[in-house]
Write an enzyme that holds these catalytic residues in place. Structure first.
Site, PDB file in Angstrom:
ATOM      1  N   TYR A  93      79.227  88.323  57.924  1.00 54.02           N
ATOM      2  CA  TYR A  93      78.412  88.108  56.729  1.00 54.02           C
ATOM      3  C   TYR A  93      77.266  89.115  56.747  1.00 54.02           C
ATOM      4  O   TYR A  93      77.476  90.268  57.075  1.00 54.02           O
ATOM      5  CB  TYR A  93      77.942  86.645  56.648  1.00 54.02           C
ATOM      6  CG  TYR A  93      77.606  86.288  55.214  1.00 54.02           C
ATOM      7  CD1 TYR A  93      78.598  86.308  54.240  1.00 54.02           C
ATOM      8  CD2 TYR A  93      76.313  85.984  54.822  1.00 54.02           C
ATOM      9  CE1 TYR A  93      78.299  86.036  52.916  1.00 54.02           C
ATOM     10  CE2 TYR A  93      76.014  85.700  53.503  1.00 54.02           C
ATOM     11  CZ  TYR A  93      77.002  85.733  52.552  1.00 54.02           C
ATOM     12  OH  TYR A  93      76.708  85.472  51.242  1.00 54.02           O
ATOM     13  N   ARG A 147      75.588  89.890  40.991  1.00 53.32           N
ATOM     14  CA  ARG A 147      74.338  90.196  41.717  1.00 53.32           C
ATOM     15  C   ARG A 147      74.583  89.969  43.200  1.00 53.32           C
ATOM     16  O   ARG A 147      74.112  89.010  43.782  1.00 53.32           O
ATOM     17  CB  ARG A 147      73.186  89.321  41.223  1.00 53.32           C
ATOM     18  CG  ARG A 147      71.810  89.776  41.729  1.00 53.32           C
ATOM     19  CD  ARG A 147      70.760  88.700  41.512  1.00 53.32           C
ATOM     20  NE  ARG A 147      71.096  87.443  42.147  1.00 53.32           N
ATOM     21  CZ  ARG A 147      70.921  87.180  43.449  1.00 53.32           C
ATOM     22  NH1 ARG A 147      70.458  88.117  44.256  1.00 53.32           N
ATOM     23  NH2 ARG A 147      71.233  85.997  43.941  1.00 53.32           N
ATOM     24  N   LYS A 165      81.373  83.665  53.291  1.00 51.80           N
ATOM     25  CA  LYS A 165      80.676  82.378  53.297  1.00 51.80           C
ATOM     26  C   LYS A 165      81.589  81.270  53.807  1.00 51.80           C
ATOM     27  O   LYS A 165      81.167  80.398  54.570  1.00 51.80           O
ATOM     28  CB  LYS A 165      80.199  82.039  51.876  1.00 51.80           C
ATOM     29  CG  LYS A 165      78.792  82.548  51.563  1.00 51.80           C
ATOM     30  CD  LYS A 165      77.737  81.679  52.230  1.00 51.80           C
ATOM     31  CE  LYS A 165      76.346  82.305  52.221  1.00 51.80           C
ATOM     32  NZ  LYS A 165      75.709  82.293  50.914  1.00 51.80           N
ATOM     33  N   GLU A 236      77.748  81.427  44.029  1.00 50.15           N
ATOM     34  CA  GLU A 236      77.183  82.449  44.897  1.00 50.15           C
ATOM     35  C   GLU A 236      77.005  83.759  44.136  1.00 50.15           C
ATOM     36  O   GLU A 236      77.945  84.258  43.499  1.00 50.15           O
ATOM     37  CB  GLU A 236      78.123  82.673  46.092  1.00 50.15           C
ATOM     38  CG  GLU A 236      77.575  83.581  47.148  1.00 50.15           C
ATOM     39  CD  GLU A 236      76.509  82.920  48.007  1.00 50.15           C
ATOM     40  OE1 GLU A 236      75.696  83.648  48.592  1.00 50.15           O
ATOM     41  OE2 GLU A 236      76.499  81.679  48.090  1.00 50.15           O
ATOM     42  N   ASP A 237      75.803  84.300  44.197  1.00 49.26           N
ATOM     43  CA  ASP A 237      75.504  85.658  43.715  1.00 49.26           C
ATOM     44  C   ASP A 237      75.847  85.881  42.238  1.00 49.26           C
ATOM     45  O   ASP A 237      76.388  86.925  41.867  1.00 49.26           O
ATOM     46  CB  ASP A 237      76.193  86.703  44.592  1.00 49.26           C
ATOM     47  CG  ASP A 237      75.481  86.857  45.932  1.00 49.26           C
ATOM     48  OD1 ASP A 237      74.437  86.214  46.125  1.00 49.26           O
ATOM     49  OD2 ASP A 237      75.959  87.618  46.784  1.00 49.26           O
ATOM     50  N   ASP A 259      73.912  78.332  46.249  1.00 51.79           N
ATOM     51  CA  ASP A 259      73.325  78.634  47.551  1.00 51.79           C
ATOM     52  C   ASP A 259      72.135  79.574  47.428  1.00 51.79           C
ATOM     53  O   ASP A 259      71.184  79.473  48.204  1.00 51.79           O
ATOM     54  CB  ASP A 259      74.377  79.235  48.478  1.00 51.79           C
ATOM     55  CG  ASP A 259      73.867  79.368  49.901  1.00 51.79           C
ATOM     56  OD1 ASP A 259      73.352  78.375  50.442  1.00 51.79           O
ATOM     57  OD2 ASP A 259      73.954  80.472  50.464  1.00 51.79           O
ATOM     58  N   ASP A 260      72.158  80.496  46.465  1.00 52.01           N
ATOM     59  CA  ASP A 260      71.039  81.428  46.301  1.00 52.01           C
ATOM     60  C   ASP A 260      69.767  80.687  45.920  1.00 52.01           C
ATOM     61  O   ASP A 260      68.674  81.044  46.362  1.00 52.01           O
ATOM     62  CB  ASP A 260      71.364  82.469  45.228  1.00 52.01           C
ATOM     63  CG  ASP A 260      72.630  83.226  45.538  1.00 52.01           C
ATOM     64  OD1 ASP A 260      72.681  83.866  46.601  1.00 52.01           O
ATOM     65  OD2 ASP A 260      73.573  83.163  44.741  1.00 52.01           O
ATOM     66  N   ASN A 406      68.024  90.846  51.724  1.00 54.92           N
ATOM     67  CA  ASN A 406      69.187  91.366  52.443  1.00 54.92           C
ATOM     68  C   ASN A 406      69.775  92.547  51.673  1.00 54.92           C
ATOM     69  O   ASN A 406      69.663  92.605  50.456  1.00 54.92           O
ATOM     70  CB  ASN A 406      70.272  90.279  52.560  1.00 54.92           C
ATOM     71  CG  ASN A 406      69.971  89.278  53.650  1.00 54.92           C
ATOM     72  OD1 ASN A 406      69.587  89.643  54.741  1.00 54.92           O
ATOM     73  ND2 ASN A 406      70.128  88.000  53.333  1.00 54.92           N
TER      74      ASN A 406
END
Length: 549
Positions: A93, A147, A165, A236-237, A259-260, A406
């Site tokens: 990851y 993103r 993930k 996610e993202d 999760d973000d 990150n």
């Protein structure tokens, strides 16, 4: 259909082995003579695989090797993950997954996961039902690639995010591999480099308009709930606006979390709870006196800010008092009402107590706000400069500095910089891993605000509780569980997060807290767990964790 055609071409033995490993039963032995005589010693083969991995000198080559190992020998992959967790996590990851995403179409070997396209609209259910392990599926990580980390719109090249993930769900919380489903939604991409790349694996057209995406997402979620009635979905993202919009649209109707927004918020809250205690012990100021300055006001920044409201309300402050202690900064500077129109998600934290000219320079903002904590979710390398860090140290005996962006190349500062410019006083956590550093005659350990600390436990708890939805109280419970998971030795070293090697133990602890929160909120469908004592519940959770053979 490509995935199914691929499965049909896989030799029978390979298919049986993969299925058997997922069910945690011994795979059948191949006929005599089809393997070398000494391949049967698992410990020797583990050492062989580890040497092959460590012979690679680039992180992306290690990622490719581990991806192949997972597809061909799932048990060995996870056995090594658990044995060398600190070494493997940054490879499967962050930070390596960022490069894996950028290079996904060029390094592609064979399909993994499910791709659902905007061109499938009207028949999304039939596409979803092509997944070969529907009865076993319990958790999906879904991205639209818009993103990815701090890298922007990567389209279908975002698929490694979902894959990575879910590997961490398996390694970190013992979710059965056959229960995981990585999904990438192909809604187009606005990345001109990929649109012009003949090797790009997605549809080559710009992202579809918001109304088309909204209709697609509602059909997708409806069909997912029909095909997978026991499925927990993690978003996610997604781009900032869509991340908030779809979380709000679906969180009351389906078991879903982002999760973000929520995972990042929970892990930062846990670290901040422990960091604030260290900082207040040094300054003598009460916990209620902390002031938090965020650089970055996207989905992650606002999500973390919302979660950190809990830090203050847990100390007895009102919601309004909690909000008054949080300041947000975007690319235009300090966010305040008098600055003019702003995105909807920023308005909640917009300041009403400042009416002067715009304040754009971070050093000036720190001087104005005088924060005890500086958090970065801006993806702006070096934003926490030497003058900024020196000022934070002048204002606080132990300043809290969390550069959370990150990958490493986008981090607001590095650990050695924070140590040097605060003269060893910093309480530090980052989004990407940094090595310990010697300073002032002692070894300092950087915290890593890695979502891996919380999302596996949230997922495991929600699945075992058969939660109808993922409530704010469940997310908060995960943060409190993580903050409470430090051992005496870890506290003696001033750690604010536990050592990652204990992730299974930590995930079980968090899962129990999440289950209890689901029960209190009345969203649990597995009512039998209500009758268990805390000790019995922990034993039940641990017993449900999958382990490689």
């Amino acid at each position: 259909m490509l995935y199914l055609r691929f499965l049909r071409r896989v030799p029978t033995f390979a298919r049986t082995y993969a299925h058997a490993s997922n069910l945690n039963v011994a795979p059948p032995k191949p006929a005599h003579g089809l393997t070398p005589p000494k391949l049967t010693d698992d410990d020797v083969h583990a050492e062989r695989c580890l040497r092959q991995l460590r012979s690679k000198d680039k992180a992306i080559e290690k990622y490719i090797y581990l991806s192949q190992l997972k597809l061909t020998d799932e048990n060995m992959f996870y056995k090594l993950c658990l044995r060398y967790m600190a070494e493997f996590t940054p490879l499967i990851y962050t930070p390596t997954v960022g490069d894996a995403c950028i290079q996904f179409s060029h390094n592609f070997r064979r399909p993994e996961g499910l791709f659902v396209s905007i061109h499938d609209k009207g028949r999304i259910g039939s596409v979803i039902r092509n997944w070969p392990r529907i009865p076993e599926a319990r958790i999906a990580v879904v991205t639209d690639g818009s993103r990815i980390l701090g890298l922007g719109d990567l389209g279908v090249n975002g698929m490694p995010i979902s894959i990575g993930k879910l590997s961490l769900y398996v390694a970190g919380a013992g979710i059965r591999p056959s229960s995981t489903l990585p999904i990438c939604l192909d809604l187009g991409t606005n990345n001109e480099t990929f649109l012009a790349d003949p090797l790009y694996l997605g549809h080559r057209h710009p992202r579809v308009p918001s109304p088309d995406m909204s209709a697609f997402m509602h059909e997708f979620m409806d069909e997912m709930s029909k095909a997978f009635p026991k499925m927990l979905i993690q978003f996610e993202d997604f781009s900032t606006e869509n991340a908030f919009m779809y979380l709000d649209a679906f969180r009351e109707r389906y078991p879903v979390f982002n999760d973000d927004i929520q995972g990042t918020g929970a892990v930062v809250l846990a670290g901040f709870l422990n960091a604030a205690k260290l900082s207040s012990a040094a300054s003598g100021r009460p916990l209620t006196d902390h002031r938090i300055l965020f650089l970055g006001a996207g989905s992650a920044g606002v999500g973390v800010a919302m979660q950190l409201m809990s830090f203050f309300t847990l100390q007895g402050l009102s919601e309004e008092e909690a909000r008054s202690r949080i300041y947000l900064v975007d690319s235009q500077g300090l966010i305040y009402d008098g600055r003019g129109p702003m995105a909807e998600h920023k308005k909640y934290f917009s300041r009403t107590d400042y009416a002067g000219p715009p304040v754009k320079d971070l050093l000036d903002i720190v001087d104005l706000v005088k924060p005890t904590a500086l958090l970065g979710l801006s993806t702006t390398k070096g934003a926490f400069s030497q003058p900024v860090l020196e000022l934070m140290a002048a204002l606080n005996p132990r300043p809290i500095v969390f550069p959370l962006s990150n990958p490493v190349r986008l981090s607001e500062c590095e650990f050695h910089e924070a140590l040097t410019y605060t003269r060893g006083a910093v309480v530090f956590a980052s989004g990407s891993p940094f090595d310990p550093e010697a300073y002032g005659g002692r070894t300092h350990y950087p915290g890593q605000g890695n979502n891996m600390y919380v999302f596996p436990g949230i997922g495991l708890g929600a699945i075992l509780a058969q939660a109808k939805s993922v409530t704010d109280s469940m997310v908060e419970a995960s943060a409190l569980g993580l903050a409470d998971a430090l051992t005496p030795d870890e506290r003696a070293d001033d750690l604010i997060y536990p050592r990652l090697e204990r992730i299974r133990e930590i995930s079980a602890h968090i899962a129990c807290a999440v289950i209890r929160a689901a029960q209190k909120a009345g969203v649990d469908r597995n009512e039998a767990l209500r009758k268990l004592s805390d000790g019995e519940l922990n034993e039940y959770v641990t017993g449900k964790m999958w382990n490689p053979l």
